[in-house]
Design an enzyme around this catalytic site. Structure first.
Site, mmCIF file in Angstrom:
data_model
loop_
_atom_site.group_PDB
_atom_site.id
_atom_site.type_symbol
_atom_site.label_atom_id
_atom_site.label_comp_id
_atom_site.label_asym_id
_atom_site.label_seq_id
_atom_site.Cartn_x
_atom_site.Cartn_y
_atom_site.Cartn_z
ATOM 1 C CG ASP A 49 -5.803 -5.234 0.568
ATOM 2 O OD1 ASP A 49 -6.056 -4.053 0.297
ATOM 3 O OD2 ASP A 49 -4.919 -5.904 -0.001
ATOM 4 C CE1 TYR A 54 -2.611 -8.523 -4.721
ATOM 5 C CE2 TYR A 54 -4.253 -8.432 -2.990
ATOM 6 C CZ TYR A 54 -3.073 -7.987 -3.533
ATOM 7 O OH TYR A 54 -2.355 -7.014 -2.889
ATOM 8 C CE LYS A 79 -4.038 -3.488 -2.742
ATOM 9 N NZ LYS A 79 -4.635 -4.799 -2.454
ATOM 10 C CG HIS A 112 -2.109 -3.175 -7.319
ATOM 11 N ND1 HIS A 112 -2.769 -4.379 -7.428
ATOM 12 C CD2 HIS A 112 -1.159 -3.371 -6.365
ATOM 13 C CE1 HIS A 112 -2.255 -5.254 -6.582
ATOM 14 N NE2 HIS A 112 -1.273 -4.669 -5.932
#
Length: 287
Positions: A49, A54, A79, A112
């Site tokens: 994930d 990120y 996301k 998200h």
């Protein structure tokens, strides 16, 4: 791949999804070269994930390519961030994520957050436009499943009423002390699979007397107890770990079971370990 990693649920559209994933949030903080991700693959993880926010998509793509493991053995989710919402914007964000990941398709793509900022007035329209583009990506075969993250029932209802395809997944903060029962129940009633981010409460549950006592009684770590709690609740936990030992430990949650009474106690314990994140409000101070 370990036997535990082969366990799957079936999403509403028939796609198989592993019951346990590996989270990549902040995995680049300690080792910028993506060593943690390569180690996770060696440890048997296949469900990863990530998110554009990120900053780990590129490293994950490299780790997957270097592994030599066939693409179809992986389940890859990413996301679209708050700044990437909107009909055209999310399609561009999707293409950029695919490029960073070096993939031709995604297994799961999520919005998200439901609001770019807590006081965003026209979030219903923005979410609907974003979702329409994601439906298009899904129908065109670019992604095998689509869903959302941090959406509460009132956010979900907007999509359910205005969209053509129901979200297949909702990723929520979920752990003992913050079980979000109303949101989880709504998803269950509508055939939406819940995933857990921060399933371990980011280490903040280690001092909770009930959690400590229960882990000792079952002869497991606090992390294993929390992950098993999610699994028995039908929620897919997505923990992260930096050491091979912890990666292996987090997979060993299928050889014990929490009793119904203890599940109830964990579900109803006082709020603990909450991150302070809520989609409709400014971030609260951590407990």
């Amino acid at each position: 791949m370990t036997e535990s990693m082969q366990k799957t649920y079936t999403l509403a559209n028939g796609v198989a999804i592993p019951v346990l994933g590996f989270g990549t949030y902040k995995t680049m903080d300690e080792k910028r070269d993506g060593a943690v991700l390569r180690e996770a693959i060696r440890a048997g993880y296949r469900y990863f994930d990530t998110a554009s926010f990120y900053g780990t998509e590129e490293a994950l793509g490299e780790a997957i390519a270097e592994s030599g493991i066939p693409r179809e053995e992986f389940f890859i989710a990413t996301k679209a961030w708050k700044s990437e919402m909107g009909y055209e914007q999310v399609k561009e964000a999707f293409a950029a994520s695919l490029e960073r990941l070096r993939l031709d398709y995604l297994d799961l793509y999520l919005i998200h957050w439901p609001l770019p900022v807590p006081d965003y007035e026209d979030w219903k329209e923005l979410d609907a436009q974003t979702w329409a583009a994601m439906e298009e990506l899904y129908q065109n075969g670019k992604v095998r499943a689509i869903g959302v993250s941090n959406f509460l029932p009132h956010h979900m209802k907007n999509l359910m009423e205005r969209g053509r395809i129901a979200p297949m997944v909702d990723q929520l903060e979920f752990h003992p002390g913050y079980s979000q029962e109303a949101a989880v129940r709504y998803c269950e009633e509508h055939g939406i699979r819940v995933q857990a981010w921060s399933p371990l409460g980011r280490g903040r549950l280690s001092g909770e007397p009930l959690v400590k006592e229960m882990a000792q009684r079952y002869g497991v770590s606090i992390a294993q107890l929390c992950l098993r709690y999610a699994f028995q609740r039908g929620v897919i936990p997505i923990p992260k770990a930096s050491s091979p030992e912890r990666m292996a430990e987090n997979q060993r949650i299928f050889d014990f079971a929490i009793t119904g009474e203890d599940m109830d106690r964990l579900a109803t314990m006082p709020q603990a370990g909450w991150s302070g994140e809520h989609p409709d409000r400014e971030r609260a101070k951590r407990q």
